[in-house]
Design an enzyme around this catalytic site. Sequence first.
Site, mmCIF file in Angstrom:
data_model
loop_
_atom_site.group_PDB
_atom_site.id
_atom_site.type_symbol
_atom_site.label_atom_id
_atom_site.label_comp_id
_atom_site.label_asym_id
_atom_site.label_seq_id
_atom_site.Cartn_x
_atom_site.Cartn_y
_atom_site.Cartn_z
ATOM 1 N N ASN A 9 0.862 -1.179 0.000
ATOM 2 C CA ASN A 9 0.000 0.000 0.000
ATOM 3 C C ASN A 9 0.903 1.235 0.000
ATOM 4 O OD1 ASN A 9 -1.828 2.042 0.489
ATOM 5 N ND2 ASN A 9 -2.231 1.454 2.619
ATOM 6 N N TRP A 10 1.001 1.847 -1.157
ATOM 7 C CA TRP A 10 1.930 2.981 -1.278
ATOM 8 C C TRP A 10 1.364 4.257 -0.671
ATOM 9 C CZ3 TRP A 10 4.180 2.602 -6.979
ATOM 10 C CH2 TRP A 10 4.796 1.340 -7.121
ATOM 11 N N LYS A 11 0.113 4.220 -0.288
ATOM 12 C CA LYS A 11 -0.567 5.389 0.282
ATOM 13 C C LYS A 11 -0.392 6.606 -0.655
ATOM 14 C CE LYS A 11 0.318 3.516 4.821
ATOM 15 N NZ LYS A 11 0.127 3.700 6.235
ATOM 16 N N GLU A 96 -6.825 4.772 7.836
ATOM 17 C CA GLU A 96 -6.613 6.191 7.499
ATOM 18 C C GLU A 96 -7.857 6.774 6.825
ATOM 19 O OE1 GLU A 96 -2.938 5.560 5.430
ATOM 20 O OE2 GLU A 96 -1.973 5.062 7.330
ATOM 21 N N GLU A 164 -5.318 -4.848 10.843
ATOM 22 C CA GLU A 164 -4.303 -3.818 11.019
ATOM 23 C C GLU A 164 -4.566 -3.049 12.308
ATOM 24 O OE1 GLU A 164 -2.334 -2.704 7.084
ATOM 25 O OE2 GLU A 164 -4.040 -1.379 7.345
ATOM 26 N N SER A 210 3.573 -2.027 10.386
ATOM 27 C CA SER A 210 5.036 -2.025 10.554
ATOM 28 C C SER A 210 5.684 -3.352 10.171
ATOM 29 C CB SER A 210 5.409 -1.622 11.985
ATOM 30 O OG SER A 210 4.957 -0.307 12.268
ATOM 31 N N GLY A 231 2.831 -1.089 4.292
ATOM 32 C CA GLY A 231 2.836 0.322 3.923
ATOM 33 C C GLY A 231 4.249 0.803 3.628
ATOM 34 N N GLY A 232 4.874 1.424 4.604
ATOM 35 C CA GLY A 232 6.193 2.051 4.435
ATOM 36 C C GLY A 232 7.215 1.173 3.732
HETATM 37 C C1 PEP Z 1 -0.668 0.181 5.974
HETATM 38 O O1 PEP Z 1 -0.563 1.191 5.321
HETATM 39 O O2 PEP Z 1 -1.679 -0.509 5.827
HETATM 40 C C2 PEP Z 1 0.411 -0.193 6.882
HETATM 41 C C3 PEP Z 1 0.303 -1.299 7.554
HETATM 42 O O3 PEP Z 1 1.472 0.679 6.982
HETATM 43 P P1 PEP Z 1 2.916 0.353 7.623
HETATM 44 O O4 PEP Z 1 3.380 -0.954 7.029
HETATM 45 O O5 PEP Z 1 3.766 1.500 7.210
HETATM 46 O O6 PEP Z 1 2.733 0.237 9.100
#
Ligand code: PEP
Length: 258
Positions: A9-11, A96, A164, A210, A231-232
């Site tokens: 998920n590149w957001k 989000e 999540e 994370s 995500g990140g």
């Molecule tokens: C996400 O965006 O769904 C997520 C889990 O982000 P991250 O991996 O950065 O915690």
Amino acid sequence: MRTPIIAGNWKMNTSIDEAVALVKQMKDALDKISGAEKVLCPPFVSLVSVRELIGGTSIKLGAQNMYFQDKGAYTGEVSPLMLAPLCQYVILGHSERRQYFGETDEIVNKKILSALNHGLSPIVCVGENLKQNEAGKTTEIVTGQIRRGFADVPSIDNVVVAYEPIWAIGTGKPATGAGANQVIGLIRSTMAELYGEEAASQLRIQYGGSVTAANIAEFISQPHIDGGLVGGASLKADEFVAIVAKAAEIKSSLRKPV
Ligand code: PEP
């Protein structure tokens, strides 16, 4: 047997040029990995370019959101009719979206119904915040999100769920493998009540929060966890490829008879 699924998920990150560069960096390595489904979820504006780049590979494409109406006077929204020819997956109900854009379980429910009607597979996100977690309300929150989100949804055959915990997203403080597995087991039993044991046993449920190449093993080795929503770490080509490779390797080694 549930095929693990790792989605990036590149957001709201990457310009079109940056998205293209990122895909070029990871495409060949990702394509070669078997034993896990790989999904990239770039911003809407990059879907077309990324789709062209991954054409003919084993990499799949997802959107990060959609509106539930087909078309009309909904300025700024993106319809399932626009997404269906482009991608296979759509992330729905991400925390989000719930937090900053007022998405309720009722809205998420309409989006799930609409996505399925148009042949898109939703990745439906659920999870509790820190306060709810500390108050011992995780079960109540997560099962409530599932029950309301899936009201009148006839089948979960083409659905993926992502657990999540909000306190783990983007914080560098992931849940433990055992803790995530317990909540995901609960999601599976709630789905069994709603759709029967067989459908629930085939439902893929990811952990998100994370996830990195250093900790994916802890999650993917759990019996109820079928992958990750990342995500990140999905914005770094080497890191994302390493996550997918480890997930595929560990899940297939767990399946081999000893
Ligand atoms: C996400 O965006 O769904 C997520 C889990 O982000 P991250 O991996 O950065 O915690």
